[in-house]
Design a protein around this motif. Sequence first.
Motif, PDB file in Angstrom:
ATOM      1  N   GLN A   8      33.917  38.235  43.272  1.00  0.00           N
ATOM      2  CA  GLN A   8      34.590  36.931  43.254  1.00  0.00           C
ATOM      3  C   GLN A   8      36.104  37.064  43.119  1.00  0.00           C
ATOM      4  O   GLN A   8      36.861  36.184  43.504  1.00  0.00           O
ATOM      5  N   LYS A   9      36.526  38.177  42.512  1.00  0.00           N
ATOM      6  CA  LYS A   9      37.943  38.380  42.223  1.00  0.00           C
ATOM      7  C   LYS A   9      38.340  39.792  42.654  1.00  0.00           C
ATOM      8  O   LYS A   9      37.520  40.704  42.645  1.00  0.00           O
ATOM      9  N   VAL A  10      39.614  39.950  43.013  1.00  0.00           N
ATOM     10  CA  VAL A  10      40.116  41.237  43.496  1.00  0.00           C
ATOM     11  C   VAL A  10      41.350  41.628  42.702  1.00  0.00           C
ATOM     12  O   VAL A  10      42.238  40.796  42.473  1.00  0.00           O
ATOM     13  N   VAL A  11      41.409  42.889  42.268  1.00  0.00           N
ATOM     14  CA  VAL A  11      42.621  43.475  41.698  1.00  0.00           C
ATOM     15  C   VAL A  11      42.993  44.643  42.599  1.00  0.00           C
ATOM     16  O   VAL A  11      42.227  45.601  42.734  1.00  0.00           O
ATOM     17  N   SER A  12      44.171  44.569  43.233  1.00  0.00           N
ATOM     18  CA  SER A  12      44.512  45.546  44.265  1.00  0.00           C
ATOM     19  C   SER A  12      46.028  45.677  44.397  1.00  0.00           C
ATOM     20  O   SER A  12      46.787  44.926  43.778  1.00  0.00           O
ATOM     21  N   LEU A  50      45.034  45.778  50.044  1.00  0.00           N
ATOM     22  CA  LEU A  50      44.439  44.480  50.397  1.00  0.00           C
ATOM     23  C   LEU A  50      44.590  44.208  51.888  1.00  0.00           C
ATOM     24  O   LEU A  50      43.656  43.743  52.542  1.00  0.00           O
ATOM     25  N   LYS A  51      45.763  44.509  52.448  1.00  0.00           N
ATOM     26  CA  LYS A  51      45.978  44.277  53.880  1.00  0.00           C
ATOM     27  C   LYS A  51      45.003  45.079  54.722  1.00  0.00           C
ATOM     28  O   LYS A  51      44.438  44.565  55.697  1.00  0.00           O
ATOM     29  N   LYS A  68      37.835  34.028  45.004  1.00  0.00           N
ATOM     30  CA  LYS A  68      38.464  32.917  44.290  1.00  0.00           C
ATOM     31  C   LYS A  68      39.862  33.266  43.782  1.00  0.00           C
ATOM     32  O   LYS A  68      40.774  32.434  43.807  1.00  0.00           O
ATOM     33  N   GLU A  69      40.027  34.494  43.288  1.00  0.00           N
ATOM     34  CA  GLU A  69      41.300  34.904  42.711  1.00  0.00           C
ATOM     35  C   GLU A  69      41.626  36.319  43.178  1.00  0.00           C
ATOM     36  O   GLU A  69      40.743  37.175  43.227  1.00  0.00           O
ATOM     37  N   CYS A  70      42.906  36.560  43.473  1.00  0.00           N
ATOM     38  CA  CYS A  70      43.349  37.879  43.920  1.00  0.00           C
ATOM     39  C   CYS A  70      44.596  38.259  43.135  1.00  0.00           C
ATOM     40  O   CYS A  70      45.597  37.526  43.156  1.00  0.00           O
ATOM     41  N   TYR A  71      44.539  39.395  42.451  1.00  0.00           N
ATOM     42  CA  TYR A  71      45.633  39.861  41.603  1.00  0.00           C
ATOM     43  C   TYR A  71      46.250  41.102  42.238  1.00  0.00           C
ATOM     44  O   TYR A  71      45.552  42.097  42.474  1.00  0.00           O
ATOM     45  N   LEU A  72      47.547  41.032  42.547  1.00  0.00           N
ATOM     46  CA  LEU A  72      48.222  42.113  43.254  1.00  0.00           C
ATOM     47  C   LEU A  72      49.249  42.772  42.347  1.00  0.00           C
ATOM     48  O   LEU A  72      50.068  42.093  41.713  1.00  0.00           O
ATOM     49  N   ALA A  73      49.224  44.101  42.309  1.00  0.00           N
ATOM     50  CA  ALA A  73      50.126  44.863  41.446  1.00  0.00           C
ATOM     51  C   ALA A  73      50.494  46.167  42.146  1.00  0.00           C
ATOM     52  O   ALA A  73      49.888  46.561  43.135  1.00  0.00           O
ATOM     53  N   LYS A 120      43.430  31.927  44.944  1.00  0.00           N
ATOM     54  CA  LYS A 120      44.585  31.911  44.050  1.00  0.00           C
ATOM     55  C   LYS A 120      45.181  33.314  44.036  1.00  0.00           C
ATOM     56  O   LYS A 120      44.508  34.281  43.683  1.00  0.00           O
ATOM     57  N   PHE A 121      46.436  33.449  44.446  1.00  0.00           N
ATOM     58  CA  PHE A 121      47.108  34.747  44.484  1.00  0.00           C
ATOM     59  C   PHE A 121      48.065  34.870  43.299  1.00  0.00           C
ATOM     60  O   PHE A 121      48.982  34.055  43.140  1.00  0.00           O
ATOM     61  N   ILE A 122      47.861  35.900  42.485  1.00  0.00           N
ATOM     62  CA  ILE A 122      48.692  36.117  41.306  1.00  0.00           C
ATOM     63  C   ILE A 122      49.278  37.529  41.359  1.00  0.00           C
ATOM     64  O   ILE A 122      48.558  38.503  41.584  1.00  0.00           O
ATOM     65  N   GLY A 123      50.568  37.634  41.151  1.00  0.00           N
ATOM     66  CA  GLY A 123      51.213  38.932  41.032  1.00  0.00           C
ATOM     67  C   GLY A 123      51.136  39.404  39.591  1.00  0.00           C
ATOM     68  O   GLY A 123      51.271  38.609  38.665  1.00  0.00           O
ATOM     69  N   VAL A 124      50.908  40.690  39.399  1.00  0.00           N
ATOM     70  CA  VAL A 124      50.870  41.288  38.057  1.00  0.00           C
ATOM     71  C   VAL A 124      51.926  42.388  37.998  1.00  0.00           C
ATOM     72  O   VAL A 124      51.909  43.318  38.806  1.00  0.00           O
ATOM     73  N   TYR A 125      52.853  42.247  37.057  1.00  0.00           N
ATOM     74  CA  TYR A 125      53.912  43.233  36.882  1.00  0.00           C
ATOM     75  C   TYR A 125      53.593  44.079  35.653  1.00  0.00           C
ATOM     76  O   TYR A 125      53.315  43.535  34.577  1.00  0.00           O
TER      77      TYR A 125
END
Length: 504
Positions: free
Chosen positions: A259-263, A268-269, A287-292, A311-316
Motif C-alpha cells: 500500500q505504501k512505498v519507501v524508495s 521509483l522511476k 496510497k502513500e509514497c515516501y522518497l529519500a 500522496k507523495f512525501i519527501g523524507v530528508y
Amino acid sequence: MCHLVIYIMPFLEVIRMNTLIDYCMKKEHLNRVVISTFDHDYTVQDIEQLNNEFLDMLGPTSDLTGKRVALLVPQTLAYISLVFVINKLGGTVIPLSPQHREGDLSAILSSASPHMIFTIKHLNGMPYSDVMKEWIRGNNAECTLFESEEGMDWKRTDFEGKQAVKDTFDRHFILFTSGSTGVPKGVVMGQEVIIHHMGIIPRLINGQEGDRYLHIPPQTVAFGLVGILCAIHLGYRVAIPNQFDLPKIMNMMNRVGVQKVVSTPSILKGMYNLSKAIDPLVFQNIKECYLAGEMVNPGEVNEFTLMEKTKFIGVYGITEAGGIMTCDLRGELEWDVDEVYQFKVVEEELFLKSPAIFTCYYNQLGMTKEVLQEDGWFQTGDLAYLTPEHKVVIQGRKKDVIKKGGQQVIPGEVEKTLENYKSVKQAAVIGAPHSVYGEQVVAYIVAEQDVNTKELYHYCANKIAAYKVPDHIELIDEIPMTSGKTDKNTLRKRFKNKEKTLKK
C-alpha cells in the motif's frame, strides 16, 4: 546571523531497555508477518527462533562487550537476527554493504579493526571471504571469522595475531560512510539513539500496525536498518527486494499487497516505467509514497500519472542524525522538522540538536569536533534558510558530495582511484544532473600519455563500487584552478555547455 526555532515539546521518551530484543520483540506480534522477500515471509516468531539458534552457535554466555562485529550478510532474516544477538551479547554492530568492493572493504576494516566478522563467501562474482581473510592475514589481526554460503549455516575460523583494542562502550552501532577525502567515516551511535530513531521514522512515514510497505533503503544504512526494526516493533510489514530485479519486485508487491512505498526517486522511476508496461495497477493502488536519498525537483512527481491519487512525501535524513524532516512533494519543497529536533540556520548552514544525534566519528576526534559542537549542536553541511512559517528550504550542499541513485559518492575517493592508474597525472570529479539518478559522476583527467578510456572504466570498476565509477571521462589539457584549489564550478559549466551543444 542566526535564526533559531525550538519546538517546546517533550523529547521522545525512551525507556532504557537491556537490549534491542527487549524493546522490539512483542508477544502480541509473534505470529505477524513483518518481513517479506521475493520468495519468503517471516514472522516475529521466525526471527525469535533464529535469534536462539545464533545464540546457541555463539554460546549464550559469550561476552562481546566492547568488541566490534562486522556483518556482510545480505540475507535479511539472518542479518537482522545477528544484529539482535550481537546487541544482546553487548557487542557493537558494523554493517557492511555488499556493494563494497575490495578497496572499500579493506579501508573500512582497517578503520574499524573488528574482533569478529560474519560474511557470505561470495556474491555476484565477489569473493568476500577471501577479501576478509586477506585483510586479517595482511594486518596480523586476531579475529574470529564466520563464513556462510547464504547466511544460515556458518563455519567458524579463529585467527591468531595482534589483539584489537576493546571499546569503552557497548551495544553501539558504527555505520560507515565515505569521508570528504574518501577515508571512511564511522558514525557511532548508541542503542538509545537507535531507539530514538525508531520513534521518529514511523512519524515520518506514517507507519502503523498492519501497513504493508515496499522498503527500498539498504538494510546496512540507518534508514534501512531502523525501518526493519520499526516493522518488528510496531507490527507492520516491509517487503524487501533480494536484489534489484524489477519484474520480481513487481511480483512481490502484488503478492504482499503493498500500500505504501519507501524508495529513492530514481528506483521509483525504474519500477514505475516497467509497471506501466506490464502491470499498471501495481502503482495505481499505492496510497502513500515516501522518497529519500536524492533531491527531487519541484513538480517532478507529477510525471507519475498512474499515481494521481498517491500522496507523495519527501523524507530528508542524514546518517549522523537519522530521519529529520518531511515535505509534500506535490507542493513547495519546504520541509517540516520532526518534533524531536531543535534547529537553526547559522550563516546559511542548517544546525540540529536532538537526543537522536550521533555520538562521534569512530577514532576521529578532530573530524567530530568540526561538525559536533560541545553544546550538542550538529552542523549538517547543508545550505538552507527558514520561511516565515519556520519551514526549512534546502539550497544545496556545503561540500561537493555527489548523490547518485540514493548512494553517496565522494569525489576525492574517485579522484584518488583515477590518479592511481598508470597514465593519469591528475583527476577532478564533479556531480552533474541526471534525469534518472539525480546526479551522475563526471571525471576530467590530465594524462601523462595516451589513455584508453575503456580500460580506465574497467580499472575503476575493479577498484571501487559500481555506483562510484565515472559515468563520463573526459581528457583535458589541464585542471582549472582557483586560489590553489580545483575550480569545479568551471568544470560544471564546461559539462553543461557540452550537454547543450550535443542536444542541438
